[in-house]
Scaffold this motif. Structure first.
Motif, PDB file in Angstrom:
ATOM      1  N   MET A   1       2.739-104.776  38.664  1.00  0.00           N
ATOM      2  CA  MET A   1       3.972-103.205  38.045  1.00  0.00           C
ATOM      3  C   MET A   1       2.372-102.263  37.012  1.00  0.00           C
ATOM      4  N   TYR A   2       2.366-100.940  37.279  1.00  0.00           N
ATOM      5  CA  TYR A   2       2.060-100.484  36.393  1.00  0.00           C
ATOM      6  C   TYR A   2       2.815-100.801  34.849  1.00  0.00           C
ATOM      7  N   GLN A   3       1.866-100.511  33.874  1.00  0.00           N
ATOM      8  CA  GLN A   3       2.548-101.338  32.232  1.00  0.00           C
ATOM      9  C   GLN A   3       2.129 -99.539  31.555  1.00  0.00           C
ATOM     10  N   LEU A   4       3.018 -99.532  30.268  1.00  0.00           N
ATOM     11  CA  LEU A   4       2.361 -98.419  29.281  1.00  0.00           C
ATOM     12  C   LEU A   4       2.259 -98.779  28.399  1.00  0.00           C
ATOM     13  N   MET A   5       1.529 -98.202  27.477  1.00  0.00           N
ATOM     14  CA  MET A   5       0.661 -98.754  26.285  1.00  0.00           C
ATOM     15  C   MET A   5       0.758 -97.770  25.153  1.00  0.00           C
ATOM     16  N   TYR A   6       1.628 -97.664  24.272  1.00  0.00           N
ATOM     17  CA  TYR A   6       1.904 -96.605  23.237  1.00  0.00           C
ATOM     18  C   TYR A   6       0.755 -96.775  21.902  1.00  0.00           C
ATOM     19  N   ASP A   7       0.340 -96.169  22.276  1.00  0.00           N
ATOM     20  CA  ASP A   7      -1.160 -95.603  20.762  1.00  0.00           C
ATOM     21  C   ASP A   7      -0.282 -94.880  20.153  1.00  0.00           C
ATOM     22  N   GLU A   8       0.065 -95.219  18.841  1.00  0.00           N
ATOM     23  CA  GLU A   8       0.632 -95.020  17.543  1.00  0.00           C
ATOM     24  C   GLU A   8      -0.253 -94.075  16.830  1.00  0.00           C
ATOM     25  N   VAL A   9      -1.743 -95.329  16.086  1.00  0.00           N
ATOM     26  CA  VAL A   9      -2.014 -94.165  15.802  1.00  0.00           C
ATOM     27  C   VAL A   9      -2.443 -93.118  16.221  1.00  0.00           C
ATOM     28  N   ASN A  10      -3.101 -92.698  17.409  1.00  0.00           N
ATOM     29  CA  ASN A  10      -3.125 -91.655  18.037  1.00  0.00           C
ATOM     30  C   ASN A  10      -2.568 -90.656  18.747  1.00  0.00           C
ATOM     31  N   GLU A  11      -0.933 -90.845  18.363  1.00  0.00           N
ATOM     32  CA  GLU A  11       0.286 -90.393  18.661  1.00  0.00           C
ATOM     33  C   GLU A  11      -0.283 -90.051  20.558  1.00  0.00           C
ATOM     34  N   LYS A  12      -0.038 -91.007  21.673  1.00  0.00           N
ATOM     35  CA  LYS A  12      -0.662 -91.045  23.491  1.00  0.00           C
ATOM     36  C   LYS A  12      -0.308 -91.760  23.515  1.00  0.00           C
ATOM     37  N   LEU A  13       0.503 -91.798  25.111  1.00  0.00           N
ATOM     38  CA  LEU A  13       1.052 -92.849  26.255  1.00  0.00           C
ATOM     39  C   LEU A  13       0.396 -93.317  27.058  1.00  0.00           C
ATOM     40  N   ILE A  14      -0.453 -94.660  27.036  1.00  0.00           N
ATOM     41  CA  ILE A  14      -1.268 -94.216  27.961  1.00  0.00           C
ATOM     42  C   ILE A  14      -0.442 -95.252  29.585  1.00  0.00           C
ATOM     43  N   GLN A  15      -0.720 -94.911  30.797  1.00  0.00           N
ATOM     44  CA  GLN A  15      -0.504 -95.678  32.201  1.00  0.00           C
ATOM     45  C   GLN A  15      -2.024 -96.730  31.941  1.00  0.00           C
ATOM     46  N   ILE A  16      -0.895 -98.012  32.196  1.00  0.00           N
ATOM     47  CA  ILE A  16      -2.220 -99.301  33.192  1.00  0.00           C
ATOM     48  C   ILE A  16      -1.934 -99.320  34.125  1.00  0.00           C
ATOM     49  N   ASN A  17      -2.490 -99.267  35.808  1.00  0.00           N
ATOM     50  CA  ASN A  17      -2.391 -99.449  36.715  1.00  0.00           C
ATOM     51  C   ASN A  17      -2.425-100.612  37.147  1.00  0.00           C
ATOM     52  N   PRO A  18      -2.273-101.125  38.481  1.00  0.00           N
ATOM     53  CA  PRO A  18      -2.069-102.474  38.882  1.00  0.00           C
ATOM     54  C   PRO A  18      -3.503-103.007  38.897  1.00  0.00           C
ATOM     55  N   SER A  19      -4.061-102.496  39.549  1.00  0.00           N
ATOM     56  CA  SER A  19      -6.031-102.576  39.112  1.00  0.00           C
ATOM     57  C   SER A  19      -6.789-102.155  37.931  1.00  0.00           C
ATOM     58  N   GLY A  20      -6.295-102.246  36.624  1.00  0.00           N
ATOM     59  CA  GLY A  20      -6.267-102.039  35.043  1.00  0.00           C
ATOM     60  C   GLY A  20      -6.959-100.819  35.009  1.00  0.00           C
ATOM     61  N   GLU A  21      -6.839-100.042  35.663  1.00  0.00           N
ATOM     62  CA  GLU A  21      -7.239 -98.580  35.131  1.00  0.00           C
ATOM     63  C   GLU A  21      -6.610 -97.900  34.241  1.00  0.00           C
ATOM     64  N   SER A  22      -6.728 -96.991  32.816  1.00  0.00           N
ATOM     65  CA  SER A  22      -6.151 -96.370  32.295  1.00  0.00           C
ATOM     66  C   SER A  22      -6.152 -95.347  32.533  1.00  0.00           C
ATOM     67  N   THR A  23      -4.536 -94.162  32.404  1.00  0.00           N
ATOM     68  CA  THR A  23      -4.675 -92.782  32.151  1.00  0.00           C
ATOM     69  C   THR A  23      -3.675 -92.599  31.395  1.00  0.00           C
ATOM     70  N   ILE A  24      -3.973 -91.845  30.397  1.00  0.00           N
ATOM     71  CA  ILE A  24      -3.329 -90.853  29.226  1.00  0.00           C
ATOM     72  C   ILE A  24      -2.549 -89.994  30.136  1.00  0.00           C
ATOM     73  N   ILE A  25      -1.208 -90.334  30.159  1.00  0.00           N
ATOM     74  CA  ILE A  25       0.078 -89.617  30.702  1.00  0.00           C
ATOM     75  C   ILE A  25       0.518 -88.730  29.298  1.00  0.00           C
ATOM     76  N   THR A  26      -0.247 -88.992  28.088  1.00  0.00           N
ATOM     77  CA  THR A  26       0.706 -88.020  27.031  1.00  0.00           C
ATOM     78  C   THR A  26      -0.151 -88.110  25.823  1.00  0.00           C
ATOM     79  N   GLU A  27      -0.203 -86.702  25.833  1.00  0.00           N
ATOM     80  CA  GLU A  27      -1.018 -87.322  23.997  1.00  0.00           C
ATOM     81  C   GLU A  27      -0.287 -86.576  22.928  1.00  0.00           C
ATOM     82  N   ASP A  28       0.753 -85.556  23.625  1.00  0.00           N
ATOM     83  CA  ASP A  28       2.074 -84.712  22.762  1.00  0.00           C
ATOM     84  C   ASP A  28       2.657 -85.378  21.748  1.00  0.00           C
TER      85      ASP A  28
END
Length: 92
Positions: A2-29
């Motif tokens: 499954m994909y995962q979401l990581m919430y970065d409260e300090v930098n106010e962004k939401l990061i997607q982690i794909n099944p192979s472990g790569e991360s992508t910023i979904i939103t930093e708004d």
């Protein structure tokens, strides 16, 4: 896997982690912390979550990584500010 979401409260962004472990910023708004459905298959979040800006409610599919805008600001400027799962199919 499954994909995962990581919430970065300090930098106010939401990061997607794909099944192979790569991360992508979904939103930093200034997104809200994601709320995961009871069956762990979907998550919802609001972006941006600020009183002076119009935000939308998004649904994130943890199986596919697909993001769908569920509620956008209406013509009168009403915007979502909180959402919670009642069960795996119903959001309030």
């Amino acid at each position: 896997m499954m994909y995962q979401l990581m919430y970065d409260e300090v930098n106010e962004k939401l990061i997607q982690i794909n099944p192979s472990g790569e991360s992508t910023i979904i939103t930093e708004d200034f997104p809200s912390k994601p709320e995961v459905s009871p069956d762990k298959k979907k998550a919802i979040y609001i972006s941006p979550l600020e009183w002076e800006r119009s935000g939308s409610l998004y649904m994130y599919d943890m199986e596919s990584g697909y993001i769908q805008e569920v509620i956008s600001p209406d013509k009168d400027g009403n915007i979502p500010k909180y959402a919670v799962w009642l069960n795996e199919k119903t959001i309030a």
